[in-house]
Design an enzyme around this catalytic site. Structure first.
Site, short mmCIF file in Angstrom:
data_model
loop_
_atom_site.label_atom_id
_atom_site.label_comp_id
_atom_site.label_asym_id
_atom_site.label_seq_id
_atom_site.Cartn_x
_atom_site.Cartn_y
_atom_site.Cartn_z
N CYS A 161 36.07 51.00 41.96
CA CYS A 161 36.46 49.58 41.98
C CYS A 161 35.34 48.65 41.51
CB CYS A 161 36.97 49.18 43.37
SG CYS A 161 35.73 49.20 44.69
N HIS A 193 36.44 47.16 49.03
CA HIS A 193 37.27 47.22 47.82
C HIS A 193 37.25 45.87 47.11
CE1 HIS A 193 40.12 48.90 45.07
NE2 HIS A 193 40.95 47.88 45.24
N HIS A 217 42.73 46.57 39.20
CA HIS A 217 41.70 47.24 40.01
C HIS A 217 41.77 48.74 39.84
CE1 HIS A 217 44.29 48.34 43.78
NE2 HIS A 217 45.03 48.34 42.71
#
Length: 320
Positions: A234, A282, A294
């Protein structure tokens, strides 16, 4: 500004973007341009709002300063008046300048005249001081009244600007809803079968360009610790996309969280970073209308998803 004027007419009259006439539905590119113009209008209003907030603080400080000066002057006036009264009483008790008897009975007429002259000078001085303080009070009262009037004026203008911004934000939501409706549908329904989706990103700055770069990496696999070009985690995707527009970011969500300006969810623009979970483990890149691109987890690929499926921690603006 014609688009904004049309947008306000649409909102005011309650006419849907696709009217009952034979006019064609606006294309995605047209909707994207409308959304960008509306965001520019919001940006202009935001700076006007910020300027008025500065003036409000100045007016409030002026009002507070005038209030303190007024209180000090009133206290000083009371002291001056007391001193003047005591001096007048003292002169009265000692006979004052008009008492010929006091002069004739004085053992030293020269000393008596010196004292009388001194007392008269003190009376004149204290009378002038009382008058000066009185004028200072009048000036402070005028300043306080002016500052209060200015404060009320600026507060009214702030309320007007907030109202205009709220109307435009509601309109932006409607425009972006149409712009991203198909993308959102795919993002929600195609969880099991990822597909690459072309999305018109609103904006011309480096943040929007970074979002466009991130979208080119759709369907590339998530790999822990990877930062491209063939796979990503990420924060690696975020780092890679911003590297493409000349901005260096660390490959770590904790440091990316502190790399820009924190913004609220309502203020998110394409290219802003969106963080999730209390430990910020995240991150994605916002593209508009509640969607992000993402790299989610092992076994998945880079794709577009809604930001609603995870506990939102905050947004960070890296660039305009």
């Amino acid at each position: 500004m014609a688009v904004i004027g049309l947008a306000f007419a649409i909102m005011t009259l309650g006419v849907p973007l696709g009217s009952a006439t034979a006019d064609p539905e606006p294309s995605l590119q047209q909707l994207a341009k409308q959304a960008e113009k509306l965001h520019e209008e919001i940006g202009t209003l935001a700076e006007q709002y910020n300027g008025e907030r500065v003036r409000l603080k100045q007016a409030q400080r002026a009002a507070e300063s005038a209030k303190k000066i007024l209180a000090t002057s009133e206290s000083e006036l009371a002291i001056r008046r007391t001193k003047a009264t005591l001096l007048a009483q003292s002169n009265y008790m000692s006979g004052g300048l008009n008492s010929g008897l006091a002069f004739t009975q004085a053992t030293d007429p020269d000393t008596f005249l010196d004292q009388a002259t001194t007392n008269y000078a003190l009376q004149q001085q204290q009378s002038e001081e009382v008058a000066q303080v009185g004028r200072a009070i009048e000036a402070a009262e005028r300043a306080q009244a002016g500052a209060k009037a200015r404060t009320s004026e600026v507060k009214a203008l702030l309320g007007e600007l907030e109202g205009r911004r709220s109307k435009i934000e509601r309109l932006v939501t409607r425009v972006e809803s149409d712009l991203f409706s198909e993308v959102r549908t795919r993002a929600v329904s195609n969880r099991g079968a990822r597909v690459k989706t072309d999305v018109p990103i609103v904006g011309s700055g480096r943040a929007a360009e970074a979002a466009r770069w991130a979208l080119t990496q759709q369907l590339k696999p998530y790999v822990w610790g990877a930062e491209g070009p063939n796979s990503f985690d990420c924060s690696g995707l975020v780092m890679w996309a911003y590297q493409k527009v000349g901005i260096s970011l660390p490959h770590y969500t904790g440091n990316q969280w502190t790399a820009g300006t924190h913004i609220s969810r309502n203020d998110l623009r394409p290219g802003d970073l969106v963080f999730f979970y209390s430990d910020l483990h995240h991150v994605g890149i916002y593209i508009g209308a509640g969607l992000m691109v993402h790299a989610p987890r092992t076994g998945d690929v880079v794709h577009i998803a809604t930001i609603d499926n995870r506990p939102f921690a905050g947004g960070v603006r890296i660039a305009a």
